[in-house]
Motif scaffolding. Structure first.
Motif: not given
Lengths: 421, 229
Positions: A240-249
């Motif tokens: 639902p919320q955009p994924m942060s770069d840290a979450q993507a990593a």
């Protein structure tokens, strides 16, 4: 005479219509093109080996402990069981007599060499997006394997699901063949990710809920949901919320290594990492995550009906859950559910624990488990099974506690729900 | 000065080596197998009331075969299967080696059968039944039933319910060893009473002081076993 005519109209006509319908190709299927057979060079075979990994063919087409790709693994569906087939180049029982065109037709149209419609337990609803070039490379690789004689096993499906007519109807409703199209508005990386996730990765085979007839509910694509017959639930990939770069990593770490700083893959996802994703190049995993980040949010997945827990009962479960957590869980998962980096998953913010349904968490506590052995994490740590050591009441309490603490805000778990597993 | 330094260095090295050997809590495997301890006990010594067998000190080759069997579905157990499903051969071999080198401990098990039943059990275990060409258990598992390296397990220190369930599973085909499956063959030739007598007698045997599995043997087994190299 009149009644005879009526009977004719009532019985024979529909039967005739059905026969005609069956004889017609159900999906628009151009004539089989063999094309110029490309030579099976070492490079093409190697390419095919890689693509077969990306498609995780080996997981379904191998019976544990038996020859790889010789098929025979039983695959459960809500309509009965089917068996995977022998993909080795044995002439009688495998793909030895197949042509690249026939193989492409199976991948793209879900039709076997003899014209039989294939059961969608073979995820051709996704593989249809694979390019002809890649299909040919996979075929070249499969043809290079040692031939193993392993005859086809008849599916054990209930009537009417075991008929070609039922398959025909299912395909008319839920199957649209077509290669993945490039989106010129997007980057090459995004397009590569879309190709892998939607095609060979067949991620939505699990990460999208299915309707009562086993059709993938594309209106809620990647919204997650229960996986029929496996007893596990796939979490949503669309967030639902955009994924942060840290979450993507961290997602990249998880998909490539099976273990990330805060998480560990379990159950069917551990299988996907073990047999498939750990072998993919870093650039391809990055591309997949780039695509996953862009998935549009969808409504919440339908949650299986759960017994209600009153506020007073929830408070009681929270209270009795705390000492159980301290005694049995905190050594590994931490006093505050923080886990230990790359060793024990954090329970704070853990999507598997805090999803609307506690099904996966209950399964983990009952059965225990290890993350998958991968090149990055060859010897992962394990979670004990508590089935013999904690009662349903205690498991409900400890999970209610972990789901409602340290900032987690998931609903309580009722002992009745634990007993269902 | 240089000598002194060398000696200190050597001692340090020796200490470090001692530190990594055997039952040291710093062994990274000890933490990796904490998940097993819930049922099989610390270092594989399961508690008297636990159904799960003690696995401390069993031959590593045997343990490795069992782990592969659970993982690949030859041996059926929902928890074991789920635990091991995605672990590599190498990791399972290391786990087996870890448990194979732990010290077992005797769990007291008072006899639960009549003297006549125990005597029948003992006879089958020690002599077999030549008329039916049934080999003695001891012929393969060792005179003292302590097992033989690298792949034949000891039979002591196990509950009779557990032993019975294994023979039952072989008999009804839910436990398999690599073909030729000698244990399946033997279990199918035993009656229910014989199985009860054998397991009752074995369960009363105490673990002797010296309880390591016997070293590898050169003479052939009385019956072909696919699991024994």
């Amino acid at each position: 005479m009149k009644t005879l005519l009526k009977w004719f109209a009532l019985l024979l006509l529909p039967a005739l219509a059905a026969a005609l319908w069956l004889a017609w190709p159900d999906v628009r299927e151009p004539a089989l093109v063999e094309g110029a057979a490309l030579p099976a060079t070492a490079a093409r075979i190697e390419q095919g080996r890689y693509l077969a990994r990306a498609g995780n063919c080996i997981a379904c087409h191998t019976q544990a402990g038996q020859a790889p790709y010789a098929g025979g693994r039983r695959i459960g569906t809500p309509f009965g069981d089917v068996f995977s087939t022998n993909l080795t180049p044995d002439r009688q029982t495998g793909l030895g007599a197949w042509t690249p065109g026939e193989f492409w037709r199976a991948m793209h149209h879900g039709r076997s060499r003899d014209g039989r419609l294939l059961y969608p337990a073979f995820p051709y609803t996704s593989y249809t997006r694979v390019s002809r070039k890649d299909s040919d490379a996979i075929f070249a690789y499969l043809q290079s394997l040692p031939a193993v004689a392993a005859p086809r096993q008849e599916p054990e499906l209930r009537f009417p699901y075991n008929t070609q007519l039922a398959l025909r109807a299912w395909r008319a409703l839920y199957f649209r063949p077509g290669e993945q199209r490039e989106d010129a508005q997007r980057t090459a990386q995004w397009n590569r990710g879309a190709y892998l996730v939607e095609g060979l990765g067949h991620c939505n085979a699990c990460h999208t809920a299915r309707n009562a007839l086993g059709g993938i509910d594309l209106a809620r694509n990647y919204g997650g949901g229960p996986i029929p017959t496996l007893g596990w639930e796939a979490p949503p990939l669309a967030s639902p919320q955009p994924m942060s770069d840290a979450q993507a990593a961290e997602m990249v770490e998880l998909l490539q290594g099976g273990t990330s700083r805060h998480g560990v893959t379990t159950g069917p996802m551990a299988e996907v990492v073990f047999h498939s994703l750990q072998y993919l190049q870093a650039a391809d995993i990055d591309a997949m995550v780039t695509y996953i980040r862009s998935l549009p949010p969808v409504g919440d997945a339908p949650v299986p009906r759960q017994p209600r827990v009153s506020a007073a009962r929830r408070a009681e479960l929270m209270r009795s859950g705390e000492p159980i957590y301290r005694q049995h869980c905190a050594d590994c998962h931490g006093q505050q559910g923080e886990g230990r980096d790359y060793v024990y998953p954090a329970l704070v913010g853990n999507r598997m624990l805090t999803g609307a349904s506690a099904g996966n968490a209950i399964r983990s506590v009952l059965l225990g488990g290890y993350g998958p052995s991968t090149a990055r994490h060859p010897q992962p740590h394990g979670m004990p099974s508590f089935a013999q050591r904690l009662t349903s009441e205690e498991i409900a309490a400890v999970l209610t506690y972990a789901r409602g603490n340290w900032g987690n805000e998931a609903p309580a778990v009722s002992p009745v729900e634990v007993q269902r597993h | 000065m240089k000598k002194r330094f060398q000696a200190a260095w050597l001692t340090a090295l020796l200490l470090a080596c001692a530190g990594t050997a055997g039952a040291n809590p710093a062994d990274p495997m000890a933490e990796r197998v904490q998940a097993c301890a819930g049922c099989h006990g610390e270092e594989g010594r399961s508690a008297a009331e636990s159904y799960a067998p003690s696995i401390a000190g069993k031959p590593a080759g045997y343990l490795y075969q069992q782990l592969l069997g659970f993982r690949d579905g030859r041996r059926k157990h929902a928890v074991m299967q789920q635990m091991l499903a995605w672990l590599s051969d190498d990791y399972l071999r290391d786990m087996a080696a870890y448990y194979g080198t732990r010290e077992p401990a005797q769990v007291p098990r008072p006899p639960r059968a009549t003297a006549a039943v125990l005597a029948r059990g003992r006879q089958l275990v020690e002599q077999g039944d030549a008329a039916r060409r049934l080999p003695a258990c001891a012929a393969c598992h060792g005179d003292q039933l302590l097992g033989v390296q690298p792949a034949i397990p000891g039979l002591l220190n196990l509950r009779d319910e557990y032993l019975q369930a294994q023979l039952g599973a072989w008999r009804n085909g839910s436990r398999h060893a690599p073909a030729p499956d000698c244990m399946a063959d033997i279990a199918r030739r035993l009656s229910g009473e014989e199985i009860a007598a054998i397991t009752a007698w074995i369960a009363t045997r105490e673990l002797p002081q010296e309880h390591r599995p016997a070293p590898r043997r050169d003479q052939p087994l009385p019956i072909d076993c696919g699991g024994v190299p």
